[in-house]
Enzyme design. Structure first.
Site, PDB file in Angstrom:
ATOM      1  CB  CYS A   1      -0.960  -0.042   1.257  1.00  0.00           C
ATOM      2  SG  CYS A   1      -0.405   0.219   2.861  1.00  0.00           S
TER       3      CYS A   1
ATOM      4  NE  ARG B   1      -4.660   1.193   1.745  1.00  0.00           N
ATOM      5  CZ  ARG B   1      -4.923   1.951   0.699  1.00  0.00           C
ATOM      6  NH1 ARG B   1      -5.735   1.644  -0.327  1.00  0.00           N
ATOM      7  NH2 ARG B   1      -3.894   2.363   0.285  1.00  0.00           N
TER       8      ARG B   1
ATOM      9  CG  ASP C   1      -5.350   4.955   2.780  1.00  0.00           C
ATOM     10  OD1 ASP C   1      -5.311   4.471   3.806  1.00  0.00           O
ATOM     11  OD2 ASP C   1      -4.079   5.421   2.343  1.00  0.00           O
TER      12      ASP C   1
END
Length: 166
Positions: free
Chosen positions: A24, A30, A139
């Site tokens: 990410c 994440r 996100d």
């Protein structure tokens, strides 16, 4: 070799470890969440000897930082083991050594294509593509919705485990 039975050949997937790396933007929300969720699923399936899991960043902004506190709290609440870690950048060695390189959104995919010179070995995918969906894991750094990110990540990781292993 009288009296001995010949052992059947091992399936090819048993001959080498599958290496999954989640990517990410900063490697603090994440991708580490996906790393620890996947490690937990792999352990519960008894496949630690067959699947290695890690995570890294596509950018340098968070390098050296630990998993973001709200992610650690969520993992703890869900009973998912995690360890202290430091965000790290995706490297050419990650590309060469990984079986699957899994981003969270289209920006990650663009960054990975840039970092891998176009993904010539076709290892890059997005997590929710494994579920048959064409969407991103939002996100939580921006949405503040860690629960939805967790549900998407858990679903994606379960799909990887189901589809990647015979």
């Amino acid at each position: 070799m009288r009296g001995r039975r010949r052992q059947p050949a091992k399936p090819l997937w048993l001959l080498s470890m599958a290496k999954v790396v989640f990517v990410c933007w900063g490697n603090i929300c994440r991708s580490p969440m996906a790393e620890f969720v996947m490690k937990n699923l792999v352990a519960k399936a008894g496949l630690e000897h067959l699947i290695s899991v890690s995570s890294c960043a596509a950018t340098y902004e968070e390098i050296g930082n630990d998993t973001y506190p709200p992610v650690r709290r969520l993992l703890k609440d869900k009973g998912i083991p995690f360890t202290k870690r430091e965000a790290r950048i995706f490297t050419p060695a990650d590309y060469e050594e990984s079986t699957y390189i899994i981003g969270m959104d289209d920006e990650n995919r663009r960054d990975l294509y840039r970092l891998t010179k176009g993904d010539p070995q076709k290892k890059v995918s997005l997590l929710l593509e494994w579920t048959g969906e064409n969407r991103s894991v939002a996100d939580p750094w921006y949405t503040d919705d860690y629960e939805t990110a967790y549900r998407d990540i858990r679903e994606g990781c379960a799909a990887i485990l189901k589809r990647a292993m015979p």
